[in-house]
Design a protein around this motif. Structure first.
Motif, PDB file in Angstrom:
ATOM      1  N   LYS A  57      -7.403  -4.584   0.200  1.00 14.37           N
ATOM      2  CA  LYS A  57      -6.858  -4.852  -0.973  1.00 14.37           C
ATOM      3  C   LYS A  57      -7.677  -4.264  -2.149  1.00 14.37           C
ATOM      4  O   LYS A  57      -8.804  -4.126  -2.195  1.00 14.37           O
ATOM      5  N   TRP A  94       0.855  -1.298   0.046  1.00 13.78           N
ATOM      6  CA  TRP A  94      -0.124   0.041   0.087  1.00 13.78           C
ATOM      7  C   TRP A  94       0.692   1.344  -0.028  1.00 13.78           C
ATOM      8  O   TRP A  94       0.473   2.379  -0.523  1.00 13.78           O
ATOM      9  N   ASP A 144       1.826  -0.289  -8.308  1.00 13.96           N
ATOM     10  CA  ASP A 144       2.895  -0.003  -7.271  1.00 13.96           C
ATOM     11  C   ASP A 144       4.293   0.585  -8.184  1.00 13.96           C
ATOM     12  O   ASP A 144       4.411   0.100  -9.063  1.00 13.96           O
ATOM     13  N   SER A 183       1.758   1.502  -3.578  1.00 16.36           N
ATOM     14  CA  SER A 183       0.509   1.769  -4.546  1.00 16.36           C
ATOM     15  C   SER A 183       0.212   3.081  -4.244  1.00 16.36           C
ATOM     16  O   SER A 183      -0.386   3.892  -5.287  1.00 16.36           O
ATOM     17  N   MET A 200      -0.961   3.482   7.297  1.00 12.34           N
ATOM     18  CA  MET A 200      -2.210   2.618   6.745  1.00 12.34           C
ATOM     19  C   MET A 200      -3.271   2.844   7.499  1.00 12.34           C
ATOM     20  O   MET A 200      -3.520   2.471   8.651  1.00 12.34           O
ATOM     21  N   VAL A 234     -11.525  -0.515  -3.978  1.00 17.92           N
ATOM     22  CA  VAL A 234     -10.787  -1.241  -2.705  1.00 17.92           C
ATOM     23  C   VAL A 234     -11.899  -1.952  -1.879  1.00 17.92           C
ATOM     24  O   VAL A 234     -12.837  -1.544  -1.397  1.00 17.92           O
TER      25      VAL A 234
END
Length: 275
Positions: free
Chosen positions: A186, A59, A161, A62, A174, A120
């Motif tokens: 995800k 993440w 990413d 990404s 996060m 997501v």
């Protein structure tokens, strides 16, 4: 070229597309010279489920890479497929790509076999959130982060990413699911080790059944979810053709193999068909 043009004239074909269709938009494939499989192993579904460090690293990368991915634009191959669909030569597109470029070009019937990067999903409560909204939450949680991570478009991998220094990965914070707070989030796409949803497989099989033939464009068919359509088309007695710049799994099993760049091929096909 002439044999594939005749195939398209004879009735609408289902087109199965892979990463080679989007490389002219600047998005690398997994197995080409810039492909991620040459640099390392891609993220897997099991890691999203069970490996907190791997998911955190994904993440962080990404968050930086997605905005470059979002800037990609449909290329000539995407637009050529729109023209072929409107001319009745193509019944629909099943794509293994997750970039949304077929829809952006204007294709009316597109089935993203592996989903797309526009949302997501939470792996605990299944809440789905638009990627743009989630990206804003990432930005709010990580002020100044993007400015410290300088990347160029050619650094972006096929799943959106980029490579980042470990110190930047560790700085990344996060946020959790907007509904339940879980960190097990995800992109709502099919990753390595994950199965294509049954309803999507059935819809793609129905499209193949109503099509007179199968045309594969820009795919090595290394993944079974795509290769299966070649097997099914052959069993049904349908003509199968492949347009691809490199070798592929079904090369010795199809009626026509055209080794050429995808955009170049579709330009020639449109001319041959008078479109």
């Amino acid at each position: 070229m002439r044999r594939i043009a005749d195939q398209l004239r004879s009735g609408p074909a289902m087109v199965l597309t892979g990463a080679g269709v989007s490389t002219d938009s600047g998005i690398p494939d997994y197995r080409g010279e810039r492909g991620k499989l040459r640099k390392g192993r891609p993220m897997t579904y099991q890691e999203f489920l069970h490996d907190r460090a791997a998911a955190h690293r994904y993440w962080a990368r990404s968050f930086v890479g997605w905005r470059a991915m979002a800037q990609a634009r449909s290329n000539r191959a995407h637009h050529a497929l729109v023209e072929l669909e409107r001319a009745g030569c193509v019944s629909g597109i099943v794509t293994q790509n997750v970039d949304g470029l077929h829809e952006a070009a204007g294709s009316a019937r597109v089935l993203p076999l592996h989903g797309d990067m526009s949302s997501v999903v939470c792996l605990d409560c299944r809440f789905s959130e638009p990627r743009a909204g989630f990206d804003q939450r990432l930005a709010d949680t990580n002020p100044g982060y993007l400015e410290s991570a300088r990347v160029t478009f050619d650094m972006v991998n096929p799943d959106g990413d980029v490579e980042l220094p470990q110190e930047l990965v560790e700085r990344f914070v996060m946020p959790g699911c907007a509904r339940c707070g879980s960190l097990r989030l995800k992109p709502d796409v099919v990753y390595f080790g994950e199965s294509v949803p049954g309803g999507r497989r059935e819809a793609a099989s129905e499209l193949l059944a109503e099509s007179t033939s199968l045309l594969v464009a820009g795919s090595s068919l290394a993944v079974m979810s795509g290769y299966k359509f070649v097997i099914d088309a052959r069993r049904a007695g349908k003509q199968v053709a492949v347009i691809n710049g490199g070798p592929g799994r079904a090369d010795d099993k199809v009626d026509v193999l055209w080794r050429i760049g995808v955009a170049e091929a579709f330009n020639a096909l449109l001319d041959e068909l008078g479109l």
